[in-house]
Design a protein around this motif. Structure first.
Motif: not given
Length: 364
Positions: A58-66, A179-188
């Motif tokens: 999930l972190r790799a797919l969405l770029g979710i930081s620590d 969820f996981l149907s397209k990329p988005f910015r998790p940090d928003t």
């Protein structure tokens, strides 16, 4: 084409064929352990590795930081509707704000009202839940505990665009059906949650991605299992988790990463599928009505009706004869609904649209 491939249900939805095959084998005996996945211990090293892999995928797919914790919980989004205000509608903040844009966000709003004082920032009831607001133009308190919305309304077929900028208050989104149907910015976001049975696998597991700083708001004294900190601290293994559902979720994240090629590739596929269905419905002109206004049409769920309501059930039966299943509309609005979750193939969509055109010509 197999019935699974022609499953357009709003949930539980279709699963990728490769995932189904791996699951079939695992139910008999996992290749790694020789034990059925249905009998694997949640305290085993094997399952700890599955939890870790699911999180890393999930972190790799969405770029979710620590900066964010990822947990796998039970109870579906319905439990989250109560847990979120219990945990985050903290003293010292104005009441949380809720967007009521359809059936499921209405459920979230109603549940929050049972737990805490809250405000409705926008309600689409007057439009018949056919439109959506611009989140950045809502009149909300700058000291609100958070702003909650549902990114994709499964019942009405409405979908918000990707949120590009963080609002002035913590943003919490129920992304269960896109969820996981397209990329988005998790940090928003300060929190994202999504139950399975749409794009994540079978029912039983809910992913919750939570900004760690938000956890500092949680009051002491909550029931242990309803405190998000419990699930973070115990690595999603406080009580017996849904081992099978998490295993299938892990297979799906592998499929997305290594077979589909990531979320940008998945988005392109989903855009083509949705375009094909909507173009077909629009070509039928006044014979069919799409529920959502054009600007807000969902790529995941297409809710529509024939002008002659008798044809709704007739088409469901005609489609079933071709192996197409799951087209019944939600009980709250009736009609038909074609759900185009990730595992629904472009070939399946072609089968559906050809059936629509053939049926319409027969009943013109």
């Amino acid at each position: 084409m197999k019935s699974n491939e022609l499953n357009f249900s709003g949930g539980p939805g279709a699963l990728p064929e490769t995932v189904l095959e791996q699951t079939r084998v695992a139910i008999s005996a996992l290749p790694e352990t020789g034990i059925s996945v249905l009998g694997m211990s949640h305290r085993s090293d094997w399952f700890r590795a599955i939890l870790d892999e699911a999180e890393q995928n999930l972190r790799a797919l969405l770029g979710i930081s620590d900066d964010y914790a990822i947990t796998f919980q039970q109870g579906g989004s319905s439990l989250q509707f109560a847990m979120i205000p219990m945990n985050f509608a903290a003293q010292g903040f104005a009441p949380p704000e809720y967007v009521t844009s359809g059936y499921w966000s209405g459920r979230a709003t109603a549940e929050a009202a049972r737990v805490t004082a809250m405000n409705v920032a926008w309600d689409g009831h007057a439009t018949g839940y056919r439109q959506l607001p611009a989140l950045d133009q809502l009149d909300i308190s700058g000291s609100a505990a958070y702003l909650h919305y549902v990114s994709n309304e499964t019942v009405e077929g409405l979908q918000f665009p990707v949120c590009a900028e963080a609002p002035p208050v913590p943003l919490i989104a129920d992304m269960s059906s896109d969820f996981l149907s397209k990329p988005f910015r998790p940090d928003t976001y300060s929190m994202i949650y999504a139950h399975a049975q749409k794009n994540l696998g079978p029912a039983g597991v809910t992913v919750a991605v939570i900004r760690r700083s938000l956890l500092e708001r949680i009051p002491d004294g909550l029931p242990t299992i309803l405190d998000f900190r419990t699930h973070v601290t115990h690595g999603s293994n406080y009580n017996t988790p849904p081992v099978f559902a998490i295993y299938v979720l892990t297979l799906i994240t592998r499929w997305l990463r290594f077979e589909v090629g990531g979320l940008h590739a998945m988005q392109r596929i989903n855009e083509r599928k949705a375009r094909r269905v909507y173009d077909t419905l629009d070509a039928l002109c006044d014979n069919v009505t799409v529920h959502a206004d054009r600007r807000w049409r969902s790529q995941m769920n297409v809710a529509f009706k024939f002008a002659d309501s008798r044809l709704d059930d007739a088409f469901i039966e005609a489609a079933r004869e071709q192996g197409i299943v799951g087209l019944e509309g939600h009980r709250s609005i009736g009609g038909l609904r074609a759900s185009l979750y990730n595992a629904v193939t472009e070939q399946a969509v072609d089968t559906l649209t050809n059936a629509l055109m053939e049926f319409s010509l027969q009943h013109a």
